[in-house]
Design an enzyme around this catalytic site. Structure first.
Site, PDB file in Angstrom:
ATOM      1  N   GLU A 188       0.871  -1.171   0.000  1.00 14.58           N
ATOM      2  CA  GLU A 188       0.000   0.000   0.000  1.00 14.58           C
ATOM      3  C   GLU A 188       0.914   1.229   0.000  1.00 14.58           C
ATOM      4  O   GLU A 188       1.801   1.328   0.843  1.00 14.58           O
ATOM      5  CB  GLU A 188      -0.889   0.004   1.258  1.00 14.58           C
ATOM      6  CG  GLU A 188      -1.857   1.162   1.220  1.00 14.58           C
ATOM      7  CD  GLU A 188      -2.732   1.288   2.461  1.00 14.58           C
ATOM      8  OE1 GLU A 188      -2.701   0.405   3.328  1.00 14.58           O
ATOM      9  OE2 GLU A 188      -3.431   2.316   2.546  1.00 14.58           O
ATOM     10  N   LYS A 198       4.390   0.789   9.163  1.00 16.78           N
ATOM     11  CA  LYS A 198       4.525   2.074   8.479  1.00 16.78           C
ATOM     12  C   LYS A 198       3.869   3.182   9.289  1.00 16.78           C
ATOM     13  O   LYS A 198       4.353   4.309   9.309  1.00 16.78           O
ATOM     14  CB  LYS A 198       3.876   1.982   7.096  1.00 16.78           C
ATOM     15  CG  LYS A 198       4.787   1.358   6.065  1.00 16.78           C
ATOM     16  CD  LYS A 198       4.118   1.309   4.702  1.00 16.78           C
ATOM     17  CE  LYS A 198       3.280   0.073   4.563  1.00 16.78           C
ATOM     18  NZ  LYS A 198       2.450   0.004   3.385  1.00 16.78           N
ATOM     19  N   ARG A 224       5.230 -13.080   9.687  1.00 18.61           N
ATOM     20  CA  ARG A 224       5.861 -11.808   9.352  1.00 18.61           C
ATOM     21  C   ARG A 224       7.196 -11.707  10.070  1.00 18.61           C
ATOM     22  O   ARG A 224       7.456 -12.410  11.053  1.00 18.61           O
ATOM     23  CB  ARG A 224       4.963 -10.639   9.712  1.00 18.61           C
ATOM     24  CG  ARG A 224       4.719 -10.441  11.193  1.00 18.61           C
ATOM     25  CD  ARG A 224       3.643  -9.402  11.461  1.00 18.61           C
ATOM     26  NE  ARG A 224       4.055  -8.053  11.124  1.00 18.61           N
ATOM     27  CZ  ARG A 224       3.454  -7.309  10.181  1.00 18.61           C
ATOM     28  NH1 ARG A 224       2.445  -7.772   9.517  1.00 18.61           N
ATOM     29  NH2 ARG A 224       3.865  -6.089   9.937  1.00 18.61           N
TER      30      ARG A 224
END
Ligand code: ATP
Ligand code: MG
Length: 572
Positions: free
Chosen positions: A40, A276, A266
């Site tokens: 994104e 982020k 992850r």
């Protein structure tokens, strides 16, 4: 992929995802594997993304197929072209090539809208006017089933008309949403009539003001994968529960292809934060200077710090792909760049905190050029000349007055070797009025040029130096971990920023480096002997005013501290 930086793919052992891919190719389920990396564009990429990039592009490379770069740009209020550009730059820098396969979820907005209409027509989606609090209340919890929305059983015609109003901007943000009609009793909360479209009156960086409704991630992602014929849609474990919705959408719409979503753990690294949103806070609140601040574990921060693409790829290889989440020690990442630079970085001399050293029996106007090798283990890297004269700089910490017996560096009356030069003996110490040492005076033995004595006498210490007459004054930036605790964002009471390390950056303004660095190559990393690996700071360095970043120390000083701590505890 850049030709001079080939990516090693053969040594890959098969993790569980590569095993699935291999089996699917062997069984003929797929003729060709297609993966994608779907960032994104709401921030810069970090080291966690590198794991996903190496996995997706790695699988494509190993199977001589393609990996798409697709921007998941469905939330215009947080996204921008600058982020898109930075992400493209980072993926390419890591050594990966998406060829012609650059896509944007926003390219599919028309199609996604049609798919939403198809769901409505099937009686599988409805416009809901519950506000967000009510929606939450109706959803239920893990232990309580949900309640059906009073708007759930509207007619298809009414839903089509309302969705049209939403699209035409006739309704306000938050007034209603389009929801999938699935199962309010489902044990999987995600399946309790999830929102698939919402009203957002924001300009999009690609579609401008064409749309005022935007599809949600779960609706967009599976359909974008399907439209691109992705075979394996790899994502992190938090999306495990979303898989049911991924499959539901594709099944209900009876799509011609149905990619398989597979989840993996992850990457988590200690002493840092990895989202982020949090990295953005650090930037916006100026706890760091920018997204590419060398203390940040963003790809751009690591690049500026001096990490090589190969070291990051090797790191991702080392940690592997698994199903269970775990923490990786920051030291593992540091070791990956250390290993790389130990092989490749030319050696130079730089004095970080200089102390003047005067060789009193060396003629004032004499200068020599001494041969220094560029790599102790690799003669092919050649030698260079380093100028030597009567006045030099040595490291402040390499001199100690009244030193203990085991101090093998310079002290009164003791002899040490100046790297590549001569044996010197300290004769005198000069102090200022406050008693600070400002100079040490030594004599040298002219018979020891190159560093060994003809009479065979041994000295224990070798120290580095830079000619005071020739050396280049430089700024050196030393970095430490950005947080003082292992898991800064896992404290329930305290904000992660309370754990910022106030000493994460040390700026040394009067460092001196050897002359050969006047023409330092900005893309080169150097080992400053005994001090670590350094590179020019590409942003702040200018000809005549050099700034060096320390990429990493020569050894993991934290590991030593931890070990010492453990020994101390063991003794008790
Ligand atoms: P963040 O929370 O940092 O914003 P994200 O998952 O929201 O991360 P995206 O841009 O949506 O960021 O991620 C793109 C891809 O990178 C996704 O497939 C995501 O699963 C993967 N990814 C993100 N963070 C990690 C991580 N720490 N380890 C492995 N993969 C990751
Ligand atoms: Mg995300």
């Amino acid at each position: 992929m850049s030709k001079n930086d080939p990516i090693e793919t053969k040594s890959q052992s098969l993790d569980f995802i590569r095993t699935i891919v291999k089996e699917d190719l062997a069984s003929g389920k797929h003729k060709q594997v297609i993966t994608r990396f779907p960032p994104e564009p709401n921030g810069f990429l970090h080291i966690g993304h590198a794991k996903s990039i190496c996995l997706n592009f790695g699988i494509a490379l190993e199977n001589e197929s393609t990996c798409h770069l697709r921007f998941d740009d469905t939330n215009p209020s947080k996204e921008s072209v600058d982020y898109v550009d930075a992400i493209k730059n980072d993926v390419a820098w890591l050594g990966f090539n998406w060829g012609d396969h650059l896509y944007y979820a926003s390219d599919y907005f028309d199609k996604l809208y049609e798919f939403a209409i198809a769901l409505i027509k099937k009686g599988k989606a409805y416009v809901c006017h519950l506000n967000s609090d009510q929606t939450r209340e109706y959803r239920g919890t893990l232990t309580e089933p949900g309640k059906e929305s009073p708007f759930r059983n509207r007619s298809v015609e009414e839903n089509l008309a309302l969705f049209e109003h939403m699209k035409n901007g006739e309704l306000n943000e938050g007034e209603c949403v389009l929801r999938a009609k699935i199962d309010m009793q489902s044990p999987n909360l995600i399946m309790r009539d999830p929102v698939i479209y919402r009203i957002l009156k924001a300009k999009h960086h690609r579609t401008d003001d064409k749309w005022c409704i935007y599809p949600m991630y779960d609706f967009t992602h599976c359909l974008s994968d399907m439209l691109e014929n992705i075979t394996h849609s790899l994502c992190t474990l938090e999306f495990e529960n979303n898989r049911a919705l991924y499959d539901w959408v594709l099944d209900e719409l009876d799509t011609p292809c149905h990619p398989q979503q597979i989840e993996f753990a992850r990457l988590n690294i200690n002493f840092t934060v990895m989202s982020k949103r949090k990295l953005l806070q650090l930037v916006e609140e100026q706890h760091v200077n920018s997204w590419d601040d060398p203390r940040m574990l963003t790809i751009s921060g690591l690049r500026r710090r001096g990490y090589t693409p190969a070291s990051i790829r090797n790191f991702c290889d080392t940690i592997g792909i698994g199903k269970r989440g775990s923490w990786i020690d920051l030291g593992v990442l540091e070791n990956s760049i250390r290993d790389d630079l130990n092989e490749s970085a030319p050696r130079v001399m730089g004095v970080l905190k200089p102390l003047k050293l005067v060789i009193t029996n060396y003629p004032e106007d004499k200068e020599e050029e001494l041969d220094a090798h560029n790599h102790p283990k690799n003669p092919e890297m050649g030698t260079r000349k380093v100028p030597f004269c009567r006045e030099l700089y040595i490291e402040e910490t390499d001199f100690m007055e009244n030193a203990p017996r085991k101090f093998f560096r310079l002290s009164q009356g003791r002899e040490v070797r100046l790297r590549y030069a001569y044996l010197i003996t300290c004769q005198d110490v000069i102090k200022d009025e406050q008693g600070n040492i400002i100079e040490v005076h030594c004599t040298y033995d002219p018979e020891t040029r190159g560093g060994s004595a003809p009479d065979g006498r041994k000295v224990k210490g070798t120290i580095h130096w830079v000619s005071a007459r020739h050396g280049i004054k430089s700024e050196v930036r030393l970095y430490d971990r950005l947080f003082t605790v292992e898991h800064p964002d896992m404290d329930k009471e305290k904000d992660f920023k309370e754990f910022l390390n106030p000493k994460s950056l040390e700026v040394l303004e009067s460092s001196v480096v050897e002359t050969s660095l006047a023409s330092a190559d900005p893309s080169q990393r150097y080992q400053f002997e005994r001090q670590g690996y350094f590179c020019l700071d590409k942003k702040d360095s200018k000809p005549g005013s050099l700034v060096f970043n320390r990429t990493v120390t020569l050894r993991d000083s934290w590991a030593k501290l931890v070990k010492k701590g453990k020994q101390a505890t063991a003794k008790k």
